[in-house]
Scaffold this active site. Structure first.
Site, PDB file in Angstrom:
ATOM      1  N   CYS A 261      17.369 -25.991 -95.472  1.00 34.78           N
ATOM      2  CA  CYS A 261      18.395 -25.288 -96.187  1.00 34.78           C
ATOM      3  C   CYS A 261      19.695 -26.005 -95.739  1.00 34.78           C
ATOM      4  CB  CYS A 261      18.389 -23.685 -95.833  1.00 34.78           C
ATOM      5  SG  CYS A 261      19.630 -22.822 -96.853  1.00 34.78           S
TER       6      CYS A 261
ATOM      7  N   ASP B  17      20.774 -16.880 -90.042  1.00 36.22           N
ATOM      8  CA  ASP B  17      21.665 -15.723 -90.444  1.00 36.22           C
ATOM      9  C   ASP B  17      21.576 -14.433 -89.831  1.00 36.22           C
ATOM     10  OD1 ASP B  17      20.342 -17.234 -92.980  1.00 36.22           O
ATOM     11  OD2 ASP B  17      22.118 -16.478 -93.924  1.00 36.22           O
TER      12      ASP B  17
HETATM   13  P1  RI2 Z   1      25.766 -21.528 -91.330  1.00 38.85           P
HETATM   14  C1  RI2 Z   1      22.353 -19.866 -95.074  1.00 38.85           C
HETATM   15  O1  RI2 Z   1      22.025 -18.712 -95.825  1.00 38.85           O
HETATM   16  C2  RI2 Z   1      21.109 -20.417 -94.802  1.00 38.85           C
HETATM   17  O2  RI2 Z   1      19.895 -19.845 -94.573  1.00 38.85           O
HETATM   18  C3  RI2 Z   1      21.586 -21.165 -93.367  1.00 38.85           C
HETATM   19  O3  RI2 Z   1      20.352 -21.580 -92.500  1.00 38.85           O
HETATM   20  C4  RI2 Z   1      22.293 -20.073 -92.811  1.00 38.85           C
HETATM   21  O4  RI2 Z   1      23.165 -19.397 -93.954  1.00 38.85           O
HETATM   22  C5  RI2 Z   1      23.413 -20.509 -91.869  1.00 38.85           C
HETATM   23  O5  RI2 Z   1      24.266 -21.137 -92.351  1.00 38.85           O
HETATM   24  P2  RI2 Z   1      22.497 -18.666 -97.480  1.00 38.85           P
HETATM   25  O6  RI2 Z   1      24.117 -18.111 -97.454  1.00 38.85           O
HETATM   26  O7  RI2 Z   1      26.455 -20.372 -91.018  1.00 38.85           O
HETATM   27  O8  RI2 Z   1      22.120 -20.007 -97.997  1.00 38.85           O
HETATM   28  O9  RI2 Z   1      25.055 -22.141 -90.247  1.00 38.85           O
HETATM   29  O10 RI2 Z   1      21.315 -17.456 -98.158  1.00 38.85           O
HETATM   30  O11 RI2 Z   1      26.476 -22.561 -92.384  1.00 38.85           O
END
Ligand code: RI2
Length: 313
Positions: free
Chosen positions: A124, A193
């Site tokens: 991701c 998350d």
């Molecule tokens: P940072 C994201 O969720 C991903 O799952 C990623 O690993 C997590 O947030 C943490 O991201 P989404 O918003 O806070 O893409 O480290 O569903 O940037």
């Protein structure tokens, strides 16, 4: 109100995404909303702020950074509207500033686990995880990264763009190739998350199978997560809700209508048990997942509480 609803829509539709970014986005919107409204008295102000907090907190159910950010700002004090507004501004700016510093600090701490020549696999798009890779690269360590596409929203494309602009050599792979490439990997670094009191990690769907493949190959898994990604309410026995997103992210509605017996399941996150996590790298130190409870007690203790009927804790 229009701007508030627009920010809520952007978080829900993932125009603003990433657990850290949505937390900072919500804190900034609460601050700006408070600055924009002109209520007749403090009672009306508090009511409007509660509504805004509930609306923003309900946009995405899994990333605990979001309610933690909302709660941090909603601790404001003030007898008058003016006092309350400046208290909110102070708390929101503090949260945003601390959050940005935390991501930087995670890079500085996490890079100690990265060796020269390492191949890192990531999943991701996590700014905290990328902070570790960026810090290692900035120290002159010759690292390369294997990044998954991260279906269905393809956040892996954001990751390769960010790594490319830093000058880090990166291979993009499909999600189902993680076990195939695990033999080439030295270290897995991913974001979170939410982290529960027992050290389980909730992150983008596919994280748990990547961690399982790494565990099987005896490769270390590091989770990069700020302290506000820890979930205080899991101490009260609550489970973290896994967001189920629209089927249209997986297959178009038109295509789906061609079938009579097919439905789509689209959970956005999964749960990785702590057995498959070696280290959680936070801004206050790198801890084993077993110590998650201590982070909640020491840094978020004041957050524990029940939601009231307005959807606010
Ligand atoms: P940072 C994201 O969720 C991903 O799952 C990623 O690993 C997590 O947030 C943490 O991201 P989404 O918003 O806070 O893409 O480290 O569903 O940037």
């Amino acid at each position: 109100m229009r701007q508030l609803k627009e920010t809520a829509r952007k978080i829900k539709s993932m125009e603003i995404r990433g657990a850290g970014r949505i937390a900072r986005g919500a804190a900034a919107e609460l601050r700006d909303y408070a600055g924009r409204i002109a209520p007749k008295d403090i009672g009306e102000f508090n009511k409007k702020m509660k509504y805004a907090a509930g609306l923003l907190a309900s946009t995405r159910p899994t990333a605990v950074s979001l309610p933690n950010a909302v709660r941090a700002v909603m601790r404001y004090e003030g007898e008058t509207v003016g006092e309350a507004k400046s208290s909110i501004k102070k708390l929101a700016d503090e949260f945003i500033n601390n959050s940005e510093n935390a991501v930087k600090r995670i890079g500085e701490i996490g890079t100690r686990r990265v060796r020269d020549g390492d191949t890192i696999m990531t999943h991701c798009n996590s700014s905290a995880a990328i902070s570790i890779m960026a810090a290692a690269h900035a120290q002159g360590k010759n690292i390369s990264v294997i990044a998954t596409e991260s279906r269905p929203r393809m956040q892996g494309l954001i990751t390769i763009k960010q790594l490319d602009s830093l000058g880090i050599t990166t291979s993009l792979i499909v999600d189902s190739a993680v076990r195939y490439f695990m033999k080439d990997v030295d270290l897995v670094v991913m974001g979170a998350d939410a982290i529960t009191a027992n050290g389980s990690v909730i992150n983008k769907i596919g994280t748990s199978q990547l961690a399982l493949a790494a565990h099987e190959s005896r490769k270390n898994v590091i989770i990069a997560a700020e302290t506000y990604k820890f979930s205080p309410r899991t101490i009260l026995g609550e489970l973290v809700e896994i967001e189920e997103r629209d089927s249209g992210e997986v297959i178009s509605r038109e295509k789906l209508r061609e079938f009579s017996n097919v439905s789509v399941k689209n959970p956005a996150f999964d749960v990785t048990p702590r057995e498959y996590v070696d280290l959680i790298c936070t801004e206050v130190g790198a801890i084993p997942p077993e110590m998650a409870y201590v982070i909640i007690r020491e840094y978020l203790g004041w957050e524990i509480g029940e939601m009231n009927s307005d959807g606010v804790w």
